[in-house]
Write a protein that holds these residues in place. Structure first.
Motif, PDB file in Angstrom:
ATOM      1  N   ALA A 192     -33.808  41.097  65.815  1.00  0.00           N
ATOM      2  CA  ALA A 192     -34.224  41.876  67.191  1.00  0.00           C
ATOM      3  C   ALA A 192     -32.794  41.779  67.953  1.00  0.00           C
ATOM      4  O   ALA A 192     -32.477  43.030  68.869  1.00  0.00           O
ATOM      5  N   ASP A 193     -31.992  40.901  67.941  1.00  0.00           N
ATOM      6  CA  ASP A 193     -30.867  40.913  68.727  1.00  0.00           C
ATOM      7  C   ASP A 193     -29.914  42.193  68.386  1.00  0.00           C
ATOM      8  O   ASP A 193     -29.332  42.494  69.450  1.00  0.00           O
ATOM      9  N   THR A 194     -29.935  42.284  67.038  1.00  0.00           N
ATOM     10  CA  THR A 194     -28.839  43.235  66.770  1.00  0.00           C
ATOM     11  C   THR A 194     -29.430  44.720  66.968  1.00  0.00           C
ATOM     12  O   THR A 194     -28.896  45.659  67.310  1.00  0.00           O
ATOM     13  N   GLN A 195     -30.740  44.857  67.184  1.00  0.00           N
ATOM     14  CA  GLN A 195     -31.488  46.108  67.258  1.00  0.00           C
ATOM     15  C   GLN A 195     -31.577  46.453  68.762  1.00  0.00           C
ATOM     16  O   GLN A 195     -31.660  47.646  69.173  1.00  0.00           O
ATOM     17  N   CYS A 196     -31.559  45.338  69.759  1.00  0.00           N
ATOM     18  CA  CYS A 196     -31.979  45.665  71.050  1.00  0.00           C
ATOM     19  C   CYS A 196     -31.044  45.099  71.939  1.00  0.00           C
ATOM     20  O   CYS A 196     -31.017  43.793  71.805  1.00  0.00           O
ATOM     21  N   LYS A 197     -30.255  45.897  72.754  1.00  0.00           N
ATOM     22  CA  LYS A 197     -28.748  45.333  73.416  1.00  0.00           C
ATOM     23  C   LYS A 197     -29.548  44.020  74.432  1.00  0.00           C
ATOM     24  O   LYS A 197     -28.831  43.536  74.937  1.00  0.00           O
ATOM     25  N   THR A 198     -30.688  44.572  74.890  1.00  0.00           N
ATOM     26  CA  THR A 198     -31.434  43.746  76.161  1.00  0.00           C
ATOM     27  C   THR A 198     -32.216  42.549  75.604  1.00  0.00           C
ATOM     28  O   THR A 198     -32.820  41.986  76.644  1.00  0.00           O
ATOM     29  N   GLU A 199     -32.165  42.353  74.450  1.00  0.00           N
ATOM     30  CA  GLU A 199     -32.925  41.292  73.860  1.00  0.00           C
ATOM     31  C   GLU A 199     -32.846  39.781  74.399  1.00  0.00           C
ATOM     32  O   GLU A 199     -33.645  39.075  74.996  1.00  0.00           O
ATOM     33  N   CYS A 200     -31.795  39.306  74.751  1.00  0.00           N
ATOM     34  CA  CYS A 200     -31.342  38.266  75.104  1.00  0.00           C
ATOM     35  C   CYS A 200     -30.798  38.101  76.590  1.00  0.00           C
ATOM     36  O   CYS A 200     -30.082  38.776  77.020  1.00  0.00           O
ATOM     37  N   TYR A 201     -31.493  37.127  77.428  1.00  0.00           N
ATOM     38  CA  TYR A 201     -31.058  36.983  78.649  1.00  0.00           C
ATOM     39  C   TYR A 201     -31.089  35.412  79.099  1.00  0.00           C
ATOM     40  O   TYR A 201     -31.477  34.568  78.476  1.00  0.00           O
ATOM     41  N   TYR A 202     -30.491  35.206  80.299  1.00  0.00           N
ATOM     42  CA  TYR A 202     -30.476  33.819  80.858  1.00  0.00           C
ATOM     43  C   TYR A 202     -30.701  34.015  82.424  1.00  0.00           C
ATOM     44  O   TYR A 202     -31.046  35.081  82.903  1.00  0.00           O
ATOM     45  N   TYR A 203     -30.606  32.883  83.085  1.00  0.00           N
ATOM     46  CA  TYR A 203     -31.025  32.967  84.464  1.00  0.00           C
ATOM     47  C   TYR A 203     -29.825  32.590  85.401  1.00  0.00           C
ATOM     48  O   TYR A 203     -29.183  31.457  85.097  1.00  0.00           O
ATOM     49  N   GLU A 204     -29.405  33.669  86.047  1.00  0.00           N
ATOM     50  CA  GLU A 204     -28.175  33.532  86.785  1.00  0.00           C
ATOM     51  C   GLU A 204     -28.556  32.357  88.063  1.00  0.00           C
ATOM     52  O   GLU A 204     -29.794  32.431  88.438  1.00  0.00           O
ATOM     53  N   ASN A 205     -27.762  31.942  88.575  1.00  0.00           N
ATOM     54  CA  ASN A 205     -27.923  30.714  89.686  1.00  0.00           C
ATOM     55  C   ASN A 205     -29.095  29.837  89.113  1.00  0.00           C
ATOM     56  O   ASN A 205     -30.087  29.492  89.995  1.00  0.00           O
ATOM     57  N   ALA A 206     -28.963  29.405  88.026  1.00  0.00           N
ATOM     58  CA  ALA A 206     -29.944  28.525  87.569  1.00  0.00           C
ATOM     59  C   ALA A 206     -30.268  27.142  88.379  1.00  0.00           C
ATOM     60  O   ALA A 206     -31.119  26.628  88.242  1.00  0.00           O
ATOM     61  N   SER A 207     -28.980  26.547  89.085  1.00  0.00           N
ATOM     62  CA  SER A 207     -29.030  25.365  89.885  1.00  0.00           C
ATOM     63  C   SER A 207     -30.083  25.646  91.043  1.00  0.00           C
ATOM     64  O   SER A 207     -30.483  24.540  91.537  1.00  0.00           O
ATOM     65  N   ASP A 208     -30.361  26.820  91.183  1.00  0.00           N
ATOM     66  CA  ASP A 208     -31.145  26.875  92.577  1.00  0.00           C
ATOM     67  C   ASP A 208     -32.446  27.920  92.115  1.00  0.00           C
ATOM     68  O   ASP A 208     -32.438  29.109  92.143  1.00  0.00           O
TER      69      ASP A 208
END
Ligand SMILES: Nc1ncnc2c1ncn2[C@@H]1O[C@H](COP(=O)(O)OP(=O)(O)O)[C@@H](O)[C@H]1O
Ligand SMILES: CC(C)(COP(=O)(O)O)[C@@H](O)C(=O)NCCC(=O)O
Length: 406
Positions: A192-208
């Motif tokens: 899935a990650d190779t097929q879809c560029k937006t598959e993986c995400y994280y949370y910016e400013n995770a500490s708040d």
């Protein structure tokens, strides 16, 4: 949201997803050499090795939900007979034109992946789910739509591939080509990650948590990573290569526990309702915090006053019990289960000396509260050295993996 608006939104999402996925990157990660030949133990199914069944359907029969992926090729192979052509067309129409099946089946249109390549064929992946408890109705539906006439074998994983094997044979004369759920899960994720560029995400400013926001993560160099699959229960793996992983831990306190406890405590009847209640509630009315015990922070060991010292720790008091709402109880249940998973995941990451922790499984469906909490927990307790990652197709990697492993 009313049904027409919901459908419109789903279509818009689908369009965005299509645009996102249009630029297909060929999957280099999926090599078919050393992959598990778990299914080859099943002699009846050997003839299917290394070819895509027609129609290509993979199922992951989990403890709570059954996940189904249908690969709709852009160019259908020449069917063997007129009857086959007609049944194939019916199946295709039924699966791709509806977004609801029976009373409890749903197609997640926003997750549809267009123009992807599987075993040298281009097509669209459709993702469908229904409660495993409804398996009987699903089999009857498959019968009534003529699927059972054409489908002789279905790629399957999850505990239910074993549990329901006989029922599939008896009710609809379909054989299950079984794959191990963790092999399938990893295969599905990498694909899935190779097929879809937006598959993986994280949370910016995770500490708040009040500021944290979804942001894209480049997962093209994935190894090593910790994989936390939050389904009914939780499995934790250390993945060091496409075919190099081990299951390092797990906990029975997972998505099933959240839904079970929440149903008991609030009387809610669905996961969606449980999450909605949790969104409006306040766990600090239910939990005992460090400041409830210390009057502030426990400075010597760096424990902030806002930290939960004891989950549900206020509920031994009758006055407290009568003042909490269903929403507070739902929120406290969600926070308790999520924090416990976060803690175990973090300890696994530290033990294995791995800094990326990927969370998947349907517990995270429509559940930003847990994702933000997990992102916070990884970041805060590791002094910013661990990163929590999430994947858009949350609970569908196992079923996807089965058709890739075929
Ligand atoms: N529509 C839903 N119905 C039931 N549980 C759901 C639903 N959506 C999300 N969940 C959550 O997802 C969990 C199941 O996750 P999943 O990854 O499908 O695991 P499993 O393979 O064990 O069924 C449930 O325990 C619940 O917490
Ligand atoms: C048994 C399971 C692999 C089944 O997978 P699931 O249907 O929960 O996704 C999983 O529930 C699990 O790993 N449970 C935790 C068992 C333990 O390590 O305590």
């Amino acid at each position: 949201m009313d049904k027409s608006k919901e459908d419109k939104k789903s279509c818009e999402n689908s369009k965005t997803q299509k645009e996102k996925c249009e630029n297909v990157i060929k999957c280099n990660e999926i090599n078919h050499q050393n992959e598990s030949d778990y299914s080859n133990n099943d002699e009846k199914c050997d003839h299917l090795s290394a070819q895509l069944p027609v129609p290509a359907i993979g199922v992951d029969v989990g403890g709570t939900l059954t996940k189904l992926v249908y690969f709709e090729p852009n160019d259908e192979d020449e069917p063997a007979s007129e009857v086959e052509a007609r049944v194939l067309k019916n199946i295709r129409r039924y699966l791709t034109k509806n977004s609801a099946y029976g009373k409890t089946g749903h197609r997640d249109i926003h997750l549809q992946m267009d123009n992807v390549e599987i075993h040298n064929k281009k097509g669209t992946l459709h993702f469908i789910r229904f409660p495993t408890a409804e398996m009987g109705s699903f089999l009857q539906l498959a019968k009534s739509k003529g699927m059972a006439k054409l489908l002789t074998t279905v790629c399957a994983t999850g505990g239910g591939a074993f549990k329901f094997e006989e029922e599939f044979k008896r009710e609809v004369n379909i054989r299950l080509k079984k794959f191990d759920e963790l092999d399938a899960l990893i295969k599905g994720i990498l694909y899935a990650d190779t097929q879809c560029k937006t598959e993986c995400y994280y949370y910016e400013n995770a500490s708040d948590i009040s500021l944290s926001q979804k942001a894209r993560f480049d997962f093209s160099q994935p190894y090593p990573f910790i994989l936390v699959n939050i389904g009914s229960g939780v499995s934790i793996l250390a993945v060091r290569g496409a075919n190099d992983y081990k299951r390092i831990s797990g906990t029975s306190l997972g998505g099933g526990t959240f839904l079970g406890l929440c149903s008991l405590l609030t009387g809610c009847t669905t996961f969606e309702e449980a999450i909605q209640l949790a969104t409006k509630g306040d766990h600090t009315k239910v939990d005992k915090l460090v400041r409830d015990i210390y009057g502030g922070d426990y400075e010597r060991f760096g424990l902030p006053g806002s930290l939960v010292a004891s989950s549900f720790g206020q509920m031994n008091s009758k006055e407290r019990r009568v003042s909490v709402t269903r929403e507070d109880l739902a929120n406290a249940t969600l926070v308790t289960i999520t924090n416990n998973i976060g803690l175990i995941a973090r300890m696994c990451a530290v033990n294995e000396k791995i800094d990326k922790v990927v969370f998947v499984g349907n517990f995270l469906r429509v559940n930003p509260i847990s994702m933000k909490l997990l992102a916070f927990a990884m970041d805060y307790w590791s002094d910013h050295t661990l990163k929590a990652l999430f994947l858009e197709h949350e609970g569908y990697f196992g079923c996807l993996g089965t058709i890739l492993l075929t």
